[in-house]
Design a protein around this motif. Sequence first.
Motif, mmCIF file in Angstrom:
data_model
loop_
_atom_site.group_PDB
_atom_site.id
_atom_site.type_symbol
_atom_site.label_atom_id
_atom_site.label_comp_id
_atom_site.label_asym_id
_atom_site.label_seq_id
_atom_site.Cartn_x
_atom_site.Cartn_y
_atom_site.Cartn_z
ATOM 1 N N ASP A 1 1.647 1.422 -3.929
ATOM 2 C CA ASP A 1 0.452 1.488 -4.767
ATOM 3 C C ASP A 1 -0.483 2.526 -4.148
ATOM 4 O O ASP A 1 -1.336 2.203 -3.344
ATOM 5 N N TRP A 25 -3.710 -3.425 7.014
ATOM 6 C CA TRP A 25 -3.316 -4.459 6.051
ATOM 7 C C TRP A 25 -2.071 -5.183 6.562
ATOM 8 O O TRP A 25 -2.005 -6.420 6.528
ATOM 9 N N PRO A 40 0.802 -1.226 0.000
ATOM 10 C CA PRO A 40 0.000 0.000 0.000
ATOM 11 C C PRO A 40 0.839 1.282 0.000
ATOM 12 O O PRO A 40 0.324 2.337 -0.359
ATOM 13 N N TYR A 41 2.124 1.177 0.394
ATOM 14 C CA TYR A 41 2.939 2.390 0.417
ATOM 15 C C TYR A 41 3.481 2.723 -0.974
ATOM 16 O O TYR A 41 3.895 3.843 -1.231
ATOM 17 N N SER A 93 -2.488 5.041 -5.619
ATOM 18 C CA SER A 93 -3.655 5.598 -6.289
ATOM 19 C C SER A 93 -4.932 5.215 -5.541
ATOM 20 O O SER A 93 -5.061 4.099 -5.057
ATOM 21 N N GLN A 94 -5.865 6.150 -5.428
ATOM 22 C CA GLN A 94 -7.119 5.871 -4.725
ATOM 23 C C GLN A 94 -8.205 5.424 -5.693
ATOM 24 O O GLN A 94 -9.362 5.271 -5.302
ATOM 25 N N GLY A 125 -9.172 -3.374 -3.284
ATOM 26 C CA GLY A 125 -8.360 -2.188 -3.001
ATOM 27 C C GLY A 125 -8.443 -1.737 -1.554
ATOM 28 O O GLY A 125 -8.104 -0.593 -1.245
ATOM 29 N N ARG A 167 -7.422 -0.847 -11.576
ATOM 30 C CA ARG A 167 -6.375 -1.497 -10.786
ATOM 31 C C ARG A 167 -5.875 -2.761 -11.478
ATOM 32 O O ARG A 167 -5.460 -3.709 -10.826
ATOM 33 N N GLY A 199 -10.541 3.115 -7.865
ATOM 34 C CA GLY A 199 -11.015 1.731 -7.840
ATOM 35 C C GLY A 199 -11.121 1.132 -6.460
ATOM 36 O O GLY A 199 -11.370 -0.061 -6.342
ATOM 37 N N VAL A 200 -10.962 1.940 -5.398
ATOM 38 C CA VAL A 200 -11.110 1.398 -4.048
ATOM 39 C C VAL A 200 -12.580 1.083 -3.791
ATOM 40 O O VAL A 200 -13.460 1.873 -4.170
ATOM 41 N N GLY A 201 -12.827 -0.068 -3.183
ATOM 42 C CA GLY A 201 -14.190 -0.422 -2.809
ATOM 43 C C GLY A 201 -14.949 -1.131 -3.909
ATOM 44 O O GLY A 201 -16.149 -1.346 -3.798
ATOM 45 N N VAL A 202 -14.261 -1.510 -4.991
ATOM 46 C CA VAL A 202 -14.911 -2.213 -6.100
ATOM 47 C C VAL A 202 -14.110 -3.470 -6.398
ATOM 48 O O VAL A 202 -12.885 -3.434 -6.466
ATOM 49 N N GLU A 237 -3.441 1.164 5.320
ATOM 50 C CA GLU A 237 -2.168 0.470 5.058
ATOM 51 C C GLU A 237 -1.707 -0.315 6.275
ATOM 52 O O GLU A 237 -1.276 -1.464 6.164
ATOM 53 N N TYR A 257 -6.615 -2.369 0.930
ATOM 54 C CA TYR A 257 -5.344 -2.234 1.639
ATOM 55 C C TYR A 257 -4.773 -0.833 1.526
ATOM 56 O O TYR A 257 -3.778 -0.519 2.166
ATOM 57 N N LYS A 258 -5.408 0.021 0.711
ATOM 58 C CA LYS A 258 -4.818 1.334 0.439
ATOM 59 C C LYS A 258 -5.077 2.324 1.566
ATOM 60 O O LYS A 258 -5.888 2.067 2.452
ATOM 61 N N GLN A 259 -4.409 3.449 1.483
ATOM 62 C CA GLN A 259 -4.585 4.507 2.461
ATOM 63 C C GLN A 259 -6.068 4.780 2.694
ATOM 64 O O GLN A 259 -6.819 4.851 1.721
ATOM 65 N N PRO A 260 -6.560 4.941 3.920
ATOM 66 C CA PRO A 260 -5.814 4.990 5.190
ATOM 67 C C PRO A 260 -5.694 3.628 5.891
ATOM 68 O O PRO A 260 -5.513 3.600 7.097
#
Lengths: 179, 247
Positions: A124, B144, A121-122, A126-127, B134, A138, A129-132, B141, B136-139
Amino acid sequence: MDKKPEVVIFPKNPSKTYGLMELIRTRSFQIEKGPDNTVTSWPHLLFREMILFMFVFIVLMIISILFNAPLEEQANPSNTPNPAKSPWYFLGLQEMLSWAHPFWGGIFAPTVVTIILILAPYFDRSQKGVGVWFAPERKIANLLFTILVVLAVGLIVIGEFFRGPNWQLFWPWNMPSPH
Amino acid sequence: MKKKNTIADLLFNNRFWKSVFRHDYPDNDLSRSEAMTSNLFLHIQSVKVHTNTIRPGYTLGLGLISFYLFIILTITGVLLMFYYIPSIERAYNDMKDLEFAVSYGIILRNLHRWGAHGMVAFVFFHMCRVFYTGGYKQPREFNWGIGIVLLILTLFLSLTGYLLPWDQLAFWAITIVANLIGTSPPESILGASLRYIVVGGREVGQNALIRFYVMHVIVLPLVAAVLIGVHFWRIRKDGGISRPAEE
Protein backbone atom coordinates in the motif's frame (compact mmCIF):
# COMPACT_ATOMS: atom_id res chain seq x y z
CA MET A 1 15.33 40.27 -11.64
CA ASP A 2 18.81 41.64 -12.21
CA LYS A 3 21.46 40.27 -9.94
CA LYS A 4 23.95 42.75 -8.52
CA PRO A 5 26.63 40.91 -6.56
CA GLU A 6 26.81 43.51 -3.75
CA VAL A 7 23.07 43.32 -2.87
CA VAL A 8 22.55 39.54 -3.11
CA ILE A 9 21.05 38.52 0.21
CA PHE A 10 21.60 34.79 -0.16
CA PRO A 11 25.03 34.43 -1.83
CA LYS A 12 25.39 30.93 -3.30
CA ASN A 13 29.06 30.55 -2.55
CA PRO A 14 29.94 26.85 -2.22
CA SER A 15 33.03 27.61 -0.12
CA LYS A 16 30.89 29.15 2.62
CA THR A 17 29.19 26.82 5.06
CA TYR A 18 26.97 29.58 6.44
CA GLY A 19 25.10 32.54 5.11
CA LEU A 20 22.96 35.42 6.27
CA MET A 21 19.35 34.30 6.08
CA GLU A 22 17.34 37.18 7.44
CA LEU A 23 17.44 40.01 9.97
CA ILE A 24 14.42 40.64 12.19
CA ARG A 25 13.96 42.78 15.29
CA THR A 26 12.53 40.21 17.75
CA ARG A 27 13.64 37.64 20.34
CA SER A 28 13.34 34.72 17.97
CA PHE A 29 11.02 34.16 15.10
CA GLN A 30 10.46 30.57 16.34
CA ILE A 31 8.77 31.58 19.59
CA GLU A 32 5.62 29.55 20.35
CA LYS A 33 4.65 28.98 16.73
CA GLY A 34 7.39 29.17 14.16
CA PRO A 35 6.89 29.20 10.41
CA ASP A 36 7.36 25.40 10.35
CA ASN A 37 4.44 24.99 12.77
CA THR A 38 6.45 23.52 15.64
CA VAL A 39 6.47 24.11 19.38
CA THR A 40 9.19 23.41 21.93
CA SER A 41 8.87 19.94 23.47
CA TRP A 42 9.39 21.52 26.88
CA PRO A 43 6.82 22.42 28.08
CA HIS A 44 4.20 21.72 25.40
CA LEU A 45 4.84 18.01 24.82
CA LEU A 46 6.30 17.02 28.19
CA PHE A 47 3.54 18.57 30.30
CA ARG A 48 0.91 16.76 28.24
CA GLU A 49 2.84 13.52 28.66
CA MET A 50 3.05 14.01 32.43
CA ILE A 51 -0.67 14.79 32.71
CA LEU A 52 -1.49 11.66 30.68
CA PHE A 53 0.65 9.53 33.00
CA MET A 54 -1.13 10.85 36.08
CA PHE A 55 -4.47 10.22 34.39
CA VAL A 56 -3.52 6.63 33.45
CA PHE A 57 -2.22 5.87 36.93
CA ILE A 58 -5.24 7.34 38.73
CA VAL A 59 -7.74 5.49 36.52
CA LEU A 60 -5.85 2.19 36.92
CA MET A 61 -5.67 2.74 40.70
CA ILE A 62 -9.42 3.38 40.92
CA ILE A 63 -10.15 0.20 38.91
CA SER A 64 -7.75 -1.76 41.15
CA ILE A 65 -9.44 -0.50 44.31
CA LEU A 66 -12.93 -1.31 43.01
CA PHE A 67 -12.38 -4.67 41.31
CA ASN A 68 -10.33 -7.64 42.49
CA ALA A 69 -8.38 -9.76 40.01
CA PRO A 70 -9.96 -13.21 39.58
CA LEU A 71 -8.54 -16.13 41.54
CA GLU A 72 -10.23 -19.53 41.29
CA GLU A 73 -9.49 -22.72 43.22
CA GLN A 74 -5.96 -24.12 43.15
CA ALA A 75 -4.94 -25.79 39.87
CA ASN A 76 -6.21 -29.36 39.72
CA PRO A 77 -5.18 -31.42 36.66
CA SER A 78 -7.85 -34.06 37.41
CA ASN A 79 -10.75 -31.55 37.40
CA THR A 80 -11.30 -30.14 33.89
CA PRO A 81 -13.65 -27.14 33.81
CA ASN A 82 -16.26 -27.24 31.05
CA PRO A 83 -15.70 -25.18 29.03
CA ALA A 84 -11.99 -24.47 29.60
CA LYS A 85 -11.20 -21.09 28.10
CA SER A 86 -7.92 -19.42 27.18
CA PRO A 87 -7.27 -15.74 28.06
CA TRP A 88 -9.72 -13.41 26.26
CA TYR A 89 -7.19 -12.18 23.69
CA PHE A 90 -6.71 -15.78 22.48
CA LEU A 91 -10.42 -16.64 22.48
CA GLY A 92 -10.71 -15.69 18.80
CA LEU A 93 -8.13 -18.38 18.04
CA GLN A 94 -9.88 -20.86 20.33
CA GLU A 95 -13.15 -20.10 18.56
CA MET A 96 -11.58 -20.90 15.18
CA LEU A 97 -10.13 -24.14 16.62
CA SER A 98 -13.67 -25.51 16.86
CA TRP A 99 -14.32 -25.08 13.13
CA ALA A 100 -11.64 -27.16 11.43
CA HIS A 101 -8.35 -28.85 12.23
CA PRO A 102 -6.84 -26.71 15.02
CA PHE A 103 -3.77 -25.93 12.92
CA TRP A 104 -5.75 -23.81 10.43
CA GLY A 105 -7.44 -21.57 12.96
CA GLY A 106 -4.82 -21.63 15.68
CA ILE A 107 -1.51 -21.39 13.84
CA PHE A 108 -2.06 -20.80 10.11
CA ALA A 109 -4.59 -17.94 10.28
CA PRO A 110 -2.74 -15.79 12.86
CA THR A 111 0.61 -16.33 11.09
CA VAL A 112 -0.82 -15.26 7.72
CA VAL A 113 -2.55 -12.21 9.25
CA THR A 114 0.70 -11.19 10.99
CA ILE A 115 2.71 -11.48 7.76
CA ILE A 116 0.09 -9.53 5.79
CA LEU A 117 0.06 -6.76 8.42
CA ILE A 118 3.87 -6.45 8.47
CA LEU A 119 4.02 -6.36 4.65
CA ALA A 120 1.03 -4.01 4.24
CA PRO A 121 3.07 -0.77 3.89
CA TYR A 122 5.20 -2.34 1.16
CA PHE A 123 2.12 -3.02 -0.97
CA ASP A 124 0.00 0.00 0.00
CA ARG A 125 2.41 2.66 -1.25
CA SER A 126 0.23 5.65 -2.03
CA GLN A 127 1.06 8.68 0.12
CA LYS A 128 -2.46 10.10 -0.17
CA GLY A 129 -4.41 10.60 3.03
CA VAL A 130 -1.46 10.14 5.40
CA GLY A 131 -1.95 11.93 8.71
CA VAL A 132 -5.75 12.10 8.48
CA TRP A 133 -8.22 9.87 10.32
CA PHE A 134 -10.30 7.74 7.89
CA ALA A 135 -9.02 9.65 4.86
CA PRO A 136 -11.45 9.20 1.93
CA GLU A 137 -8.47 8.45 -0.37
CA ARG A 138 -7.76 5.34 1.73
CA LYS A 139 -11.24 3.86 1.65
CA ILE A 140 -10.22 0.37 0.45
CA ALA A 141 -7.32 -0.04 2.89
CA ASN A 142 -9.47 1.17 5.79
CA LEU A 143 -12.32 -1.13 4.77
CA LEU A 144 -10.04 -4.19 4.62
CA PHE A 145 -8.50 -3.35 8.00
CA THR A 146 -11.93 -2.79 9.52
CA ILE A 147 -13.06 -6.24 8.31
CA LEU A 148 -10.00 -7.69 10.07
CA VAL A 149 -10.73 -5.79 13.29
CA VAL A 150 -14.42 -6.76 13.27
CA LEU A 151 -13.50 -10.42 12.69
CA ALA A 152 -10.89 -10.41 15.47
CA VAL A 153 -13.13 -8.64 18.00
CA GLY A 154 -16.25 -10.56 16.91
CA LEU A 155 -14.59 -13.96 17.37
CA ILE A 156 -13.35 -12.91 20.82
CA VAL A 157 -16.86 -11.77 21.81
CA ILE A 158 -18.37 -15.08 20.59
CA GLY A 159 -15.72 -17.10 22.44
CA GLU A 160 -16.07 -15.07 25.64
CA PHE A 161 -19.83 -14.56 25.91
CA PHE A 162 -21.57 -17.10 23.64
CA ARG A 163 -19.68 -20.35 24.24
CA GLY A 164 -20.74 -22.61 27.09
CA PRO A 165 -20.25 -26.26 28.11
CA ASN A 166 -18.85 -28.50 25.34
CA TRP A 167 -18.19 -25.30 23.39
CA GLN A 168 -21.88 -25.10 22.47
CA LEU A 169 -23.47 -21.78 21.51
CA PHE A 170 -25.62 -20.17 24.21
CA TRP A 171 -27.13 -16.73 24.63
CA PRO A 172 -25.18 -14.92 27.36
CA TRP A 173 -28.33 -14.71 29.53
CA ASN A 174 -28.95 -18.47 29.20
CA MET A 175 -25.36 -19.47 29.93
CA PRO A 176 -25.28 -22.54 32.21
CA SER A 177 -23.03 -22.17 35.23
CA PRO A 178 -19.61 -23.71 34.52
CA HIS A 179 -19.66 -26.14 37.44
CA MET B 1 18.93 34.05 34.66
CA LYS B 2 19.08 37.21 36.77
CA LYS B 3 18.57 37.08 40.52
CA LYS B 4 14.99 38.10 41.29
CA ASN B 5 14.65 36.80 44.89
CA THR B 6 11.41 34.97 44.18
CA ILE B 7 10.61 31.47 45.44
CA ALA B 8 11.11 30.11 41.91
CA ASP B 9 14.45 31.87 41.79
CA LEU B 10 15.45 30.33 45.10
CA LEU B 11 14.48 26.86 43.87
CA PHE B 12 15.87 26.92 40.35
CA ASN B 13 18.67 29.46 40.34
CA ASN B 14 21.16 27.75 42.62
CA ARG B 15 24.23 25.55 42.38
CA PHE B 16 22.40 22.37 43.32
CA TRP B 17 19.76 22.73 40.58
CA LYS B 18 22.47 23.49 38.04
CA SER B 19 24.59 20.54 39.17
CA VAL B 20 21.65 18.18 38.51
CA PHE B 21 20.11 19.61 35.34
CA ARG B 22 23.11 21.51 33.89
CA HIS B 23 20.89 24.33 32.65
CA ASP B 24 18.65 27.14 33.95
CA TYR B 25 14.97 26.62 34.55
CA PRO B 26 13.53 26.14 31.03
CA ASP B 27 11.88 29.52 30.48
CA ASN B 28 13.55 30.56 27.25
CA ASP B 29 14.32 28.87 23.93
CA LEU B 30 17.91 28.03 24.82
CA SER B 31 17.24 26.40 28.19
CA ARG B 32 14.12 24.71 26.80
CA SER B 33 16.22 23.00 24.16
CA GLU B 34 18.87 22.18 26.80
CA ALA B 35 16.13 20.61 28.92
CA MET B 36 15.69 18.04 26.15
CA THR B 37 19.22 17.58 24.85
CA SER B 38 21.05 17.41 28.19
CA ASN B 39 18.72 14.82 29.73
CA LEU B 40 19.39 11.13 29.09
CA PHE B 41 15.71 10.20 29.40
CA LEU B 42 14.26 13.08 27.40
CA HIS B 43 16.71 13.42 24.55
CA ILE B 44 15.12 10.57 22.57
CA GLN B 45 12.50 13.22 21.83
CA SER B 46 13.36 16.20 19.65
CA VAL B 47 13.68 19.75 20.98
CA LYS B 48 10.70 20.83 18.91
CA VAL B 49 7.66 18.90 17.80
CA HIS B 50 5.06 19.57 15.14
CA THR B 51 1.78 20.91 16.53
CA ASN B 52 0.01 17.86 15.06
CA THR B 53 2.07 15.65 17.39
CA ILE B 54 0.55 17.21 20.52
CA ARG B 55 -3.01 17.29 19.14
CA PRO B 56 -4.85 14.82 21.44
CA GLY B 57 -7.48 14.10 18.79
CA TYR B 58 -4.81 12.77 16.44
CA THR B 59 -2.89 10.19 18.49
CA LEU B 60 -5.41 9.87 21.36
CA GLY B 61 -2.26 9.17 23.40
CA LEU B 62 -2.73 5.43 22.78
CA GLY B 63 0.93 4.52 22.24
CA LEU B 64 1.99 6.52 25.27
CA ILE B 65 -0.73 4.91 27.41
CA SER B 66 0.61 1.48 26.33
CA PHE B 67 4.12 2.56 27.36
CA TYR B 68 2.93 3.92 30.71
CA LEU B 69 1.13 0.65 31.42
CA PHE B 70 4.39 -1.18 30.59
CA ILE B 71 6.20 1.01 33.15
CA ILE B 72 3.52 0.45 35.81
CA LEU B 73 3.61 -3.30 35.06
CA THR B 74 7.39 -3.38 35.42
CA ILE B 75 7.30 -1.65 38.81
CA THR B 76 4.36 -3.63 40.22
CA GLY B 77 5.86 -6.80 38.72
CA VAL B 78 9.15 -6.33 40.58
CA LEU B 79 7.25 -5.72 43.82
CA LEU B 80 5.16 -8.86 43.25
CA MET B 81 8.38 -10.86 42.78
CA PHE B 82 9.20 -10.18 46.45
CA TYR B 83 6.14 -12.17 47.49
CA TYR B 84 5.84 -14.83 44.80
CA ILE B 85 7.73 -18.14 44.60
CA PRO B 86 7.31 -19.98 41.26
CA SER B 87 6.71 -23.41 42.79
CA ILE B 88 3.52 -25.40 42.31
CA GLU B 89 3.42 -26.03 46.06
CA ARG B 90 3.72 -22.36 47.00
CA ALA B 91 2.47 -20.23 44.09
CA TYR B 92 -1.23 -20.47 44.88
CA ASN B 93 -0.69 -19.84 48.61
CA ASP B 94 1.42 -16.81 47.72
CA MET B 95 -1.57 -15.45 45.81
CA LYS B 96 -3.75 -15.96 48.88
CA ASP B 97 -1.11 -14.26 51.04
CA LEU B 98 -1.05 -11.29 48.66
CA GLU B 99 -4.80 -11.02 49.09
CA PHE B 100 -5.06 -11.50 52.86
CA ALA B 101 -1.64 -11.10 54.53
CA VAL B 102 0.50 -8.62 52.57
CA SER B 103 -0.29 -4.93 53.19
CA TYR B 104 -1.92 -3.60 50.05
CA GLY B 105 -0.93 -6.86 48.33
CA ILE B 106 -4.31 -7.17 46.66
CA ILE B 107 -3.98 -3.64 45.23
CA LEU B 108 -0.54 -4.56 43.90
CA ARG B 109 -1.91 -7.66 42.21
CA ASN B 110 -4.97 -5.82 40.86
CA LEU B 111 -2.78 -3.06 39.38
CA HIS B 112 -0.67 -5.71 37.65
CA ARG B 113 -3.61 -7.78 36.40
CA TRP B 114 -5.79 -4.93 35.12
CA GLY B 115 -2.75 -3.08 33.80
CA ALA B 116 -1.82 -6.17 31.76
CA HIS B 117 -5.31 -6.49 30.27
CA GLY B 118 -5.23 -2.75 29.57
CA MET B 119 -1.87 -2.98 27.85
CA VAL B 120 -3.10 -5.72 25.48
CA ALA B 121 -6.12 -3.58 24.64
CA PHE B 122 -4.26 -0.29 24.24
CA VAL B 123 -1.47 -1.73 22.09
CA PHE B 124 -4.24 -3.01 19.81
CA PHE B 125 -6.03 0.38 19.83
CA HIS B 126 -2.70 2.05 19.05
CA MET B 127 -2.24 -0.24 16.04
CA CYS B 128 -5.74 0.68 14.84
CA ARG B 129 -4.97 4.39 15.22
CA VAL B 130 -1.76 4.08 13.21
CA PHE B 131 -3.56 2.19 10.45
CA TYR B 132 -6.58 4.49 10.20
CA THR B 133 -4.33 7.57 9.98
CA GLY B 134 -2.04 5.98 7.37
CA GLY B 135 0.92 6.19 9.76
CA TYR B 136 2.30 2.80 8.68
CA LYS B 137 3.31 4.06 5.24
CA GLN B 138 6.71 5.07 3.99
CA PRO B 139 9.02 6.10 5.68
CA ARG B 140 7.52 4.37 8.74
CA GLU B 141 7.12 0.84 7.28
CA PHE B 142 9.85 -0.68 9.45
CA ASN B 143 8.57 0.91 12.64
CA TRP B 144 5.11 -0.46 11.85
CA GLY B 145 6.69 -3.92 11.64
CA ILE B 146 8.39 -3.42 15.02
CA GLY B 147 5.00 -2.39 16.38
CA ILE B 148 3.43 -5.66 15.18
CA VAL B 149 6.24 -7.60 16.89
CA LEU B 150 5.62 -5.56 20.07
CA LEU B 151 1.92 -6.47 19.92
CA ILE B 152 2.83 -10.17 19.72
CA LEU B 153 5.33 -9.73 22.58
CA THR B 154 2.61 -8.07 24.65
CA LEU B 155 0.32 -11.05 24.03
CA PHE B 156 3.03 -13.50 25.08
CA LEU B 157 3.94 -11.41 28.14
CA SER B 158 0.32 -11.50 29.19
CA LEU B 159 -0.01 -15.22 28.42
CA THR B 160 3.11 -16.22 30.38
CA GLY B 161 1.84 -14.19 33.34
CA TYR B 162 -1.53 -15.90 33.10
CA LEU B 163 -0.13 -19.23 34.38
CA LEU B 164 1.64 -17.84 37.44
CA PRO B 165 -1.29 -17.66 39.94
CA TRP B 166 -1.57 -21.45 39.51
CA ASP B 167 -5.33 -21.55 39.88
CA GLN B 168 -7.83 -23.47 37.73
CA LEU B 169 -8.20 -20.49 35.35
CA ALA B 170 -4.42 -20.35 34.81
CA PHE B 171 -3.83 -24.09 34.53
CA TRP B 172 -6.51 -24.85 31.96
CA ALA B 173 -5.94 -21.74 29.86
CA ILE B 174 -2.29 -22.69 29.47
CA THR B 175 -3.20 -26.32 28.82
CA ILE B 176 -5.38 -25.17 25.89
CA VAL B 177 -2.63 -22.96 24.48
CA ALA B 178 -0.06 -25.75 24.91
CA ASN B 179 -2.33 -28.16 23.02
CA LEU B 180 -2.74 -25.54 20.32
CA ILE B 181 1.04 -25.26 19.93
CA GLY B 182 1.09 -29.06 19.69
CA THR B 183 -0.98 -28.95 16.49
CA SER B 184 1.78 -27.29 14.43
CA PRO B 185 2.36 -29.65 11.49
CA PRO B 186 3.81 -32.17 11.24
CA GLU B 187 2.24 -32.83 14.62
CA SER B 188 4.21 -35.93 15.55
CA ILE B 189 7.55 -34.20 14.94
CA LEU B 190 7.33 -30.39 15.14
CA GLY B 191 4.12 -29.94 17.11
CA ALA B 192 5.00 -32.47 19.78
CA SER B 193 8.54 -31.09 20.16
CA LEU B 194 7.35 -27.48 20.35
CA ARG B 195 4.78 -28.41 22.98
CA TYR B 196 7.45 -30.29 24.92
CA ILE B 197 9.81 -27.30 24.79
CA VAL B 198 7.14 -24.81 25.92
CA VAL B 199 5.69 -26.97 28.71
CA GLY B 200 8.94 -28.66 29.72
CA GLY B 201 7.27 -32.09 29.83
CA ARG B 202 4.12 -33.90 28.81
CA GLU B 203 1.77 -32.06 31.20
CA VAL B 204 1.63 -28.52 32.52
CA GLY B 205 3.48 -28.77 35.84
CA GLN B 206 6.49 -27.42 37.76
CA ASN B 207 8.66 -27.27 34.62
CA ALA B 208 6.02 -25.27 32.76
CA LEU B 209 5.63 -22.89 35.71
CA ILE B 210 9.34 -22.07 35.97
CA ARG B 211 9.65 -21.72 32.17
CA PHE B 212 6.70 -19.31 32.00
CA TYR B 213 8.03 -17.44 35.05
CA VAL B 214 11.51 -16.88 33.60
CA MET B 215 10.04 -15.83 30.24
CA HIS B 216 7.61 -13.53 32.03
CA VAL B 217 10.00 -11.74 34.40
CA ILE B 218 13.23 -11.61 32.40
CA VAL B 219 13.31 -12.67 28.76
CA LEU B 220 10.16 -11.11 27.32
CA PRO B 221 10.32 -7.80 29.29
CA LEU B 222 13.96 -7.36 28.27
CA VAL B 223 13.21 -7.96 24.58
CA ALA B 224 10.14 -5.72 24.80
CA ALA B 225 12.10 -2.91 26.51
CA VAL B 226 14.79 -2.97 23.83
CA LEU B 227 12.21 -2.99 21.02
CA ILE B 228 10.26 -0.16 22.70
CA GLY B 229 13.51 1.84 22.69
CA VAL B 230 14.03 1.13 18.98
CA HIS B 231 10.35 1.92 18.30
CA PHE B 232 10.66 5.37 19.96
CA TRP B 233 14.00 6.12 18.35
CA ARG B 234 12.61 5.26 14.92
CA ILE B 235 9.64 7.62 15.42
CA ARG B 236 12.16 10.44 15.57
CA LYS B 237 14.41 9.11 12.81
CA ASP B 238 11.42 8.66 10.50
CA GLY B 239 10.50 12.32 10.90
CA GLY B 240 8.25 12.34 13.95
CA ILE B 241 4.66 11.22 14.28
CA SER B 242 2.82 11.09 10.93
CA ARG B 243 0.94 14.22 9.93
CA PRO B 244 -0.84 15.62 6.90
CA ALA B 245 1.37 16.97 4.12
CA GLU B 246 1.94 20.74 4.50
CA GLU B 247 0.09 22.92 2.01
